[in-house]
Write a protein that holds these residues in place. Structure first.
Motif, PDB file in Angstrom:
ATOM      1  N   THR A  27       4.891  -8.289   5.598  1.00  0.00           N
ATOM      2  CA  THR A  27       6.174  -8.878   5.214  1.00  0.00           C
ATOM      3  C   THR A  27       5.994  -9.910   4.113  1.00  0.00           C
ATOM      4  N   TRP A  28       4.981 -10.757   4.233  1.00  0.00           N
ATOM      5  CA  TRP A  28       4.721 -11.797   3.236  1.00  0.00           C
ATOM      6  C   TRP A  28       4.435 -11.188   1.866  1.00  0.00           C
ATOM      7  N   VAL A  29       3.607 -10.149   1.840  1.00  0.00           N
ATOM      8  CA  VAL A  29       3.267  -9.504   0.568  1.00  0.00           C
ATOM      9  C   VAL A  29       4.510  -8.911  -0.089  1.00  0.00           C
ATOM     10  N   ASN A  30       5.324  -8.218   0.708  1.00  0.00           N
ATOM     11  CA  ASN A  30       6.507  -7.582   0.143  1.00  0.00           C
ATOM     12  C   ASN A  30       7.573  -8.590  -0.265  1.00  0.00           C
ATOM     13  N   LEU A  31       7.637  -9.729   0.417  1.00  0.00           N
ATOM     14  CA  LEU A  31       8.580 -10.766   0.018  1.00  0.00           C
ATOM     15  C   LEU A  31       8.200 -11.401  -1.312  1.00  0.00           C
ATOM     16  N   ARG A  32       6.932 -11.339  -1.648  1.00  0.00           N
ATOM     17  CA  ARG A  32       6.487 -11.876  -2.929  1.00  0.00           C
ATOM     18  C   ARG A  32       6.676 -10.872  -4.068  1.00  0.00           C
ATOM     19  N   GLY A  33       7.141  -9.671  -3.727  1.00  0.00           N
ATOM     20  CA  GLY A  33       7.395  -8.672  -4.756  1.00  0.00           C
ATOM     21  C   GLY A  33       6.129  -8.081  -5.338  1.00  0.00           C
ATOM     22  N   VAL A  34       5.007  -8.128  -4.592  1.00  0.00           N
ATOM     23  CA  VAL A  34       3.746  -7.617  -5.106  1.00  0.00           C
ATOM     24  C   VAL A  34       3.778  -6.091  -5.125  1.00  0.00           C
ATOM     25  N   LYS A  35       3.329  -5.486  -6.237  1.00  0.00           N
ATOM     26  CA  LYS A  35       3.278  -4.031  -6.373  1.00  0.00           C
ATOM     27  C   LYS A  35       1.836  -3.589  -6.571  1.00  0.00           C
TER      28      LYS A  35
END
Length: 467
Positions: free
Chosen positions: A147-155
């Motif tokens: 969740t943390w990674v996806n909230l940061r918009g990391v691709k």
């Protein structure tokens, strides 16, 4: 999922922007293999083995036949709808919008369950590295991390995905070399090398199809090739060929991997608390503690990538449904302005993955399997609905309404539908119950919102990533 660079060009006459067709056949095949990953059968090996009484190779190959037929139907429908690339669009356009909705709702189940099973698998794999922490602590860690990674918009870039894929190929090669060395020093009876395909003492058709219902998870993702139609050179030829070849290469590579594993392990069942670590256990028997940790870490990293990617995809699908008023728009249709991501949905999917992985594991003794096993089969419940839908759509378009009919337009989709349907009904009882409850809830909701499907509920297209 690998992200292919999109080149925009202007039309010579109208000046309209369009995607540049730069992807050849080999490019499409590589992208498909990266999406599926070379270690695809390793994570589910123990589940297949337990259900098929050790006949993992046979289950993988039967699943390949079903997927090849379905891949042909996907490729053919991609010719008709080159920009859609989705099962629910094919069914909704060719058969009826209500059936398209049903297929789409089944696909939502897939999108939500994928992060759940990745969270459960990563937790069990991490326990092999740091056994001091319990399963429930690990699912909190991984659900929160995804969740943390996806909230940061990391691709994840395509280059990183391809490097990871290459690393997995190397790990597979190391495993196969270790198996050859081990088998070389073993005593062999006359049926040693054929028993992985057929063992008369444990073979039973119902168990084979039960194993095949899980083995199909190996191929999940092959249909993503059809979404690249607008960027492919000669898409009417290459999309069909690439989709079929991705399935064929995946099936043959997976067959070699599980055949080697069966030579080492045989048909012995795996304990329910070790089913997620089954391939790592085989690796330890073939190559010692070092190979055990290499395989375990490789599968952990692979499932972390899949977990993060599938959570983001689920969030985007829920956003599309919210934007189309199928779900409360104020929550599901909202975009966080700073990072331009569907924050509410990503958090909701993370909480669902954590809660689902915990609840299924807690009730695993009553349900007859662990969280990963039950989640994997329930995911296939929705996937097979989509596969049957695509075969049905291809039959309607090319045989019922087609002008240039040939026998392949009849037999390919009909056989694909029948085989997929037969495997579908052999899912475990918990998976069938969970899937049926999900579908009843979705169909009831859709019928109420559309007054018996007399009006359109939602277009299940995932909106494109904004620049």
């Amino acid at each position: 999922m690998a992200q292919q660079k999109q080149t925009v060009s202007a039309s010579a006459e109208g000046g309209t922007a369009s995607l540049h067709r730069t992807l050849g056949l080999w490019n499409l095949i590589i992208i498909g293999l990266v999406i599926i990953q070379p270690t695809a059968p390793m994570g589910i090996y123990g589940v297949i083995s337990n259900k098929a009484n050790g006949h993992v190779v046979t289950s993988i190959l039967i699943a390949m036949v079903a997927m090849l037929l379905t891949a042909i139907s996907y490729g053919r429908m991609a010719r008709v709808y080159p920009s859609a690339g989705s099962a629910y669009t094919y069914v909704g356009q060719e058969i009826h919008s209500a059936f398209g909705y049903v297929v789409g709702w089944g696909m939502v189940m897939d999108y939500l369950l994928n992060p759940l099973i990745c969270t459960a698998f990563c937790a069990k794999a991490a326990m092999n590295i740091l056994p001091g922490l319990s399963y429930y602590v690990w699912i909190v860690i991984f659900a929160a991390f995804f969740t943390w990674v996806n909230l940061r918009g990391v691709k994840t870039s395509a280059r990183m995905n391809e490097a990871l894929c290459a690393g997995m190929v190397i790990v597979v090669a190391i495993f196969l070399v270790s198996v050859v060395r081990t088998v070389w020093h073993m005593q062999h009876d006359p049926g040693f090398f054929t028993r992985p395909f057929y063992d008369p003492q444990s073979f039973h058709p119902s168990s084979i199809f039960a194993g095949t219902s899980v083995a199909v998870l190996t191929y999940i993702g092959f249909d993503a090739v059809s979404t690249l139609s607008e960027e492919a050179e000669n898409p009417r030829r290459n999309i069909l060929l690439a989709t079929v070849l991705v399935c064929l290469i995946t099936g043959l590579l997976s067959g070699v991997e599980v055949y080697a594993a069966q030579l080492i392990w045989g048909s012995k069942p795996f304990p329910s608390n070790q089913v997620e670590s089954s391939f790592a256990l085989i690796a330890r028997q073939a190559g010692g503690a070092l190979l055990f940790q290499i395989i375990n870490f490789t599968l952990l990293v692979a499932n972390m990538g899949s977990g993060m990617g599938s959570q983001l995809a689920a969030g985007r699908l829920l956003y599309g449904m919210g934007r189309g008023n199928a779900l409360p728009k104020s929550f599901f249709g909202a975009i966080e302005p700073k990072r331009r991501i569907p924050r509410n949905n990503i958090v909701a999917v993370g909480l669902f993955a954590f809660a689902g992985a915990g609840i299924l594991e807690f009730f695993s003794s009553r349900l007859g399997g662990g969280a990963y096993e039950i989640g994997a089969e329930a995911l296939n419940f929705g996937a097979f609905i989509a596969f049957m839908g695509v075969n049905a759509a291809a039959f309607v378009h090319y045989w019922l309404h087609g002008r240039n009919r040939n026998l392949s337009h009849l037999f390919v989709p009909v056989l694909g539908f029948v085989i997929c349907g037969f495997i579908w009904v052999h899912l475990s009882r918990p998976a069938l119950v969970l899937g049926a409850l999900w579908m009843v809830a979705g169909i009831t909701y859709g019928a109420i919102r559309t007054r018996g499907f007399r009006s359109e509920l939602v277009t299940f297209e995932v909106p494109p990533e904004e620049a």
